[in-house]
Design a protein around this motif. Structure first.
Motif, PDB file in Angstrom:
ATOM      1  N   LYS A 253       0.823  -1.223   0.000  1.00 43.27           N
ATOM      2  CA  LYS A 253       0.000   0.000   0.000  1.00 43.27           C
ATOM      3  C   LYS A 253       0.854   1.268   0.000  1.00 43.27           C
ATOM      4  O   LYS A 253       0.337   2.364   0.103  1.00 43.27           O
ATOM      5  N   LYS A 254       2.159   1.098  -0.037  1.00 44.61           N
ATOM      6  CA  LYS A 254       3.121   2.222  -0.062  1.00 44.61           C
ATOM      7  C   LYS A 254       3.089   3.042   1.240  1.00 44.61           C
ATOM      8  O   LYS A 254       3.362   4.243   1.237  1.00 44.61           O
ATOM      9  N   ILE A 255       2.734   2.378   2.323  1.00 47.41           N
ATOM     10  CA  ILE A 255       2.754   3.058   3.625  1.00 47.41           C
ATOM     11  C   ILE A 255       4.213   3.301   4.040  1.00 47.41           C
ATOM     12  O   ILE A 255       4.560   4.365   4.541  1.00 47.41           O
TER      13      ILE A 255
ATOM     14  N   LYS B  90       6.628   3.769   2.043  1.00 46.31           N
ATOM     15  CA  LYS B  90       7.157   4.837   1.184  1.00 46.31           C
ATOM     16  C   LYS B  90       6.859   6.202   1.829  1.00 46.31           C
ATOM     17  O   LYS B  90       7.715   7.087   1.829  1.00 46.31           O
ATOM     18  N   ARG B  91       5.663   6.331   2.403  1.00 53.53           N
ATOM     19  CA  ARG B  91       5.327   7.604   3.052  1.00 53.53           C
ATOM     20  C   ARG B  91       6.234   7.852   4.265  1.00 53.53           C
ATOM     21  O   ARG B  91       6.652   8.975   4.526  1.00 53.53           O
ATOM     22  N   TYR B  92       6.509   6.768   5.019  1.00 55.88           N
ATOM     23  CA  TYR B  92       7.405   6.916   6.172  1.00 55.88           C
ATOM     24  C   TYR B  92       8.833   7.236   5.715  1.00 55.88           C
ATOM     25  O   TYR B  92       9.569   7.927   6.415  1.00 55.88           O
ATOM     26  N   ASP B  93       9.201   6.707   4.547  1.00 53.98           N
ATOM     27  CA  ASP B  93      10.536   7.006   4.013  1.00 53.98           C
ATOM     28  C   ASP B  93      10.670   8.485   3.670  1.00 53.98           C
ATOM     29  O   ASP B  93      11.785   9.000   3.604  1.00 53.98           O
ATOM     30  N   ALA B  94       9.542   9.127   3.428  1.00 56.98           N
ATOM     31  CA  ALA B  94       9.568  10.558   3.122  1.00 56.98           C
ATOM     32  C   ALA B  94       9.440  11.388   4.410  1.00 56.98           C
ATOM     33  O   ALA B  94       8.782  12.430   4.431  1.00 56.98           O
ATOM     34  N   THR B  95      10.019  10.886   5.486  1.00 52.98           N
ATOM     35  CA  THR B  95      10.096  11.616   6.765  1.00 52.98           C
ATOM     36  C   THR B  95      11.480  11.321   7.360  1.00 52.98           C
ATOM     37  O   THR B  95      12.156  10.381   6.910  1.00 52.98           O
TER      38      THR B  95
ATOM     39  N   LYS C 203      11.505   4.106   6.845  1.00 50.74           N
ATOM     40  CA  LYS C 203      10.790   2.839   7.057  1.00 50.74           C
ATOM     41  C   LYS C 203      11.512   1.901   8.024  1.00 50.74           C
ATOM     42  O   LYS C 203      10.881   1.085   8.679  1.00 50.74           O
TER      43      LYS C 203
ATOM     44  N   ILE D  55      10.285   2.105  11.462  1.00 55.48           N
ATOM     45  CA  ILE D  55       8.912   1.575  11.556  1.00 55.48           C
ATOM     46  C   ILE D  55       8.965   0.047  11.586  1.00 55.48           C
ATOM     47  O   ILE D  55       8.303  -0.594  12.413  1.00 55.48           O
TER      48      ILE D  55
ATOM     49  N   ASP E 253      11.553  -2.946  -5.249  1.00 53.01           N
ATOM     50  CA  ASP E 253      11.302  -1.523  -5.419  1.00 53.01           C
ATOM     51  C   ASP E 253      10.342  -1.089  -4.314  1.00 53.01           C
ATOM     52  O   ASP E 253       9.201  -1.526  -4.263  1.00 53.01           O
TER      53      ASP E 253
ATOM     54  N   ALA F 215       9.589   2.130  -3.741  1.00 55.24           N
ATOM     55  CA  ALA F 215       8.967   3.438  -4.051  1.00 55.24           C
ATOM     56  C   ALA F 215       7.686   3.265  -4.877  1.00 55.24           C
ATOM     57  O   ALA F 215       7.366   2.213  -5.308  1.00 55.24           O
TER      58      ALA F 215
ATOM     59  N   LEU G  22      13.693   9.017  -2.785  1.00 59.73           N
ATOM     60  CA  LEU G  22      12.956   7.755  -2.734  1.00 59.73           C
ATOM     61  C   LEU G  22      13.394   6.806  -3.845  1.00 59.73           C
ATOM     62  O   LEU G  22      13.146   5.615  -3.778  1.00 59.73           O
ATOM     63  N   ARG G  23      14.003   7.373  -4.886  1.00 64.20           N
ATOM     64  CA  ARG G  23      14.550   6.537  -5.965  1.00 64.20           C
ATOM     65  C   ARG G  23      15.996   6.946  -6.198  1.00 64.20           C
ATOM     66  O   ARG G  23      16.313   8.135  -6.153  1.00 64.20           O
TER      67      ARG G  23
ATOM     68  N   TYR H 226      15.190  15.322   5.225  1.00 60.32           N
ATOM     69  CA  TYR H 226      13.768  15.410   5.569  1.00 60.32           C
ATOM     70  C   TYR H 226      13.481  16.243   6.816  1.00 60.32           C
ATOM     71  O   TYR H 226      12.329  16.551   7.087  1.00 60.32           O
TER      72      TYR H 226
ATOM     73  N   VAL I  34       6.991  16.448   1.969  1.00 59.54           N
ATOM     74  CA  VAL I  34       6.479  16.016   0.670  1.00 59.54           C
ATOM     75  C   VAL I  34       5.041  15.522   0.777  1.00 59.54           C
ATOM     76  O   VAL I  34       4.616  15.027   1.808  1.00 59.54           O
TER      77      VAL I  34
ATOM     78  N   LEU J 208       3.014  12.959  -1.471  1.00 64.77           N
ATOM     79  CA  LEU J 208       3.225  12.023  -2.572  1.00 64.77           C
ATOM     80  C   LEU J 208       1.972  11.924  -3.439  1.00 64.77           C
ATOM     81  O   LEU J 208       0.857  12.138  -2.961  1.00 64.77           O
TER      82      LEU J 208
ATOM     83  N   THR K 261      -0.424   7.606  -1.974  1.00 65.44           N
ATOM     84  CA  THR K 261       0.040   7.225  -0.640  1.00 65.44           C
ATOM     85  C   THR K 261      -1.095   6.601   0.154  1.00 65.44           C
ATOM     86  O   THR K 261      -2.258   6.692  -0.230  1.00 65.44           O
ATOM     87  N   ALA K 262      -0.736   5.940   1.238  1.00 64.80           N
ATOM     88  CA  ALA K 262      -1.747   5.354   2.122  1.00 64.80           C
ATOM     89  C   ALA K 262      -1.212   5.393   3.536  1.00 64.80           C
ATOM     90  O   ALA K 262      -0.006   5.545   3.752  1.00 64.80           O
TER      91      ALA K 262
ATOM     92  N   TYR L 150       9.769  14.656  13.865  1.00 64.30           N
ATOM     93  CA  TYR L 150      10.561  15.878  13.641  1.00 64.30           C
ATOM     94  C   TYR L 150      11.067  16.480  14.949  1.00 64.30           C
ATOM     95  O   TYR L 150      10.412  16.362  15.989  1.00 64.30           O
TER      96      TYR L 150
END
Lengths: 252, 257
Positions: free
Chosen positions: A86-88, A90-95, A99, A102, A250, A252, B54-55, B77, B82, B84, B87-88, B106
């Motif tokens: 579900k790319k959850i 990925k969202r944590y990776d953007a903080t 991940k 987590i 992958d 992302a 991310l990539r 970060y 961001v 996205l 996302t979920a 943070y």
């Protein structure tokens, strides 16, 4: 890693675990329910004149492995594969947390819930049927830790080799239920026919059941060096192959 | 002179045999909004996902606040937020719990209670995130992108799923955020949004950088590519962009009649 941040992540991962009916019921309630049902049928009188162990003394460590199986082969891997798909993550990776913290929290929460599930089982066994632990605390703790490591790594491997969450779920469900019935965790292995006994020797959970039953019964760990060796090798193998497979995925 | 916040040079990224990004080069200054536009599959999201760390790009150089975002994701970060495109969140978590969780990520989190009010989510704080409407989820995503008091924001389809009034108020909010010195990379399919917010435009097509410059320069570029009969001076940015793009197939009544 910042400890305060990690503590908050663990708090919310713990909440998520308890809010999932499957994990909550089968880790914290179901094993004790089994104990009550089978304890009321068989009681805990010594099985034979040569031993002081009763049916529940032998069953409690087996049910403890059942708890490890629920978290290691169902709750943890299913969370892992769902969050990835579900790319959850990925969202944590953007903080700043990422991940990894987590996933580490999810492993820790599942480990703690395993210990709580086993503790509830032990307290209920002691209170209702006078279940005894004849082994040393160290031997029991080591056996528990190695069993947890092996079954958690197996769940991790399933999510790593499966192309998606659906296949990971199928692998986890199939292996969990096959092992649940053929490892001695629910049905005592003395009731198995020769063929079933042979199959059970190929299942990691069988070694965990034998090891924990031995540790609870006060048999020296050296008596169970085969189980210790098999579970340790499987842990390294499953975790290693899983990690290699995950590196190629992958996120992302 | 404004500080350069993002530098991207010769970015290349491929998925198996598909070249998703080919030689993209741009930079973003402090307090600037750069819009990334282009048709579906043009490499917009792939480009910004490389900037987000991310990539990992196949080649090229990316610097965000002077650091490689892939190698130093945690540090970057602390200053970057961001939203996205896709996302979920965990299904069994409430809005306020998710805010508390993200605030814990943070060192200096924003006042998320105030943000909840500003995003009109105050009365949804006890609601499961999975039960929010599409627009509410989008607003929550924007809120979470602001959680770290970012100096750089990357917003991938900011106003998708939002109703017109909320879009307008969101634009005003991001103008104010930009005016406070925050840099923004805005990926959008809405050219009215780009016209309202962006200072410069990066236009991608088939993974290749076709244009980088101001809105006025983009209009001149578009007019050069469109034959003279097909545009007039009153054409908006959106009209020119639509004329620039090849016509997409529609649904024929023959097929469903």
């Amino acid at each position: 890693m910042k400890m305060k941040r990690f503590a908050v992540i663990c708090k919310y991962e713990g909440l998520l675990f308890l809010r999932d009916f499957f994990g909550f019921f089968f880790t914290l309630v179901f094993p004790t329910l089994m104990l009550v049902i089978f304890g009321s049928i068989y009681g805990n009188a010594p099985i034979s004149p040569e031993t002081e162990l009763g049916a529940m003394d032998v069953s409690v460590p087996a049910y403890a492995v059942m708890v490890i199986g629920v978290t290691g082969l169902m709750a943890f891997p299913l969370t892992l594969s769902e969050c990835k798909e579900k790319k959850i993550y990925k969202r944590y990776d953007a903080t700043p947390a990422g991940k990894r913290s987590i996933i580490l929290a999810q492993i820790l929460v599942n480990f703690v819930m395993t210990l709580i599930g086993i503790l509830i089982l032990l307290i209920a066994g002691r209170a209702l049927y006078g279940v005894k632990i004849l082994g040393s605390a160290g031997a029991v703790a080591l056996s528990l830790f190695i069993s947890v490591a092996a079954l958690f790594s197996m769940g991790f491997l399933f999510t790593a080799v499966a192309p998606d969450a659906k296949i990971a779920n199928v692998l986890c469900y199939v292996f969990y239920f096959v092992m649940l019935f053929l490892s001695g965790a629910t049905i005592p292995d003395m009731l198995f026919s020769g063929a079933v006994r042979t199959v059970s020797k190929f299942l990691p959970m069988t070694y965990a059941v034998d090891l924990l039953q031995g540790a609870f019964a006060g048999e020296g760990l050296l008596t169970h060096r085969t189980e210790l060796l098999v579970l340790s090798v499987l842990t390294v193998l499953f975790a290693g192959v899983g990690a290699v497979c995950y590196k190629k995925k992958d996120w992302a | 002179m404004a500080e350069t916040v993002v530098e991207v040079e010769g970015l290349h990224l491929a998925y198996r045999n598909v070249q998703a990004v080919q030689g993209v080069t741009f930079c973003v200054e402090q307090g600037e909004i750069l819009a990334v536009i282009g048709p579906n599959g043009s490499g917009k999201t792939s480009t910004v996902e490389c900037v987000e760390g991310l990539r990992k790009p196949d080649s090229g150089r990316i610097s965000v606040f002077g650091k490689d975002p892939f190698q130093h994701r945690g540090e970057v970060y602390e200053k970057m937020g961001v939203q996205l495109q896709e996302t979920a969140y965990p299904s069994k978590i409430r809005v306020e719990e998710l805010c508390r969780l993200f605030a814990a990520f943070y060192d200096r989190p924003a006042d998320w209670e105030a943000l909840l009010r500003q995003m009109d989510l105050e009365n949804k704080r006890k609601r499961w995130v999975s039960k929010l409407s599409g627009g509410e989820k989008q607003r929550l995503s924007v809120l979470l992108s602001l959680m770290g008091r970012p100096k750089l924001m990357i917003l991938d389809e900011l106003t998708t799923g939002l109703d017109p009034e909320v879009r307008q108020s969101m634009w005003r909010s991001f103008e104010a955020i930009r005016d406070s010195g925050v840099s923004i990379i805005l990926v959008s399919h809405y050219l009215d949004e780009v016209e309202a917010l962006a200072g410069r435009i990066l236009f991608l097509e088939d993974g290749k950088q076709q244009f980088l410059g101001s809105k006025q320069e983009f209009c001149s570029y578009a007019k050069e590519r469109i034959s003279e009969k097909n545009w007039d001076d009153s054409d908006s940015l959106e009209k020119l962009y639509l004329k620039l793009m090849p016509k997409q197939g529609g649904i024929s009544m023959d097929a469903i009649g």
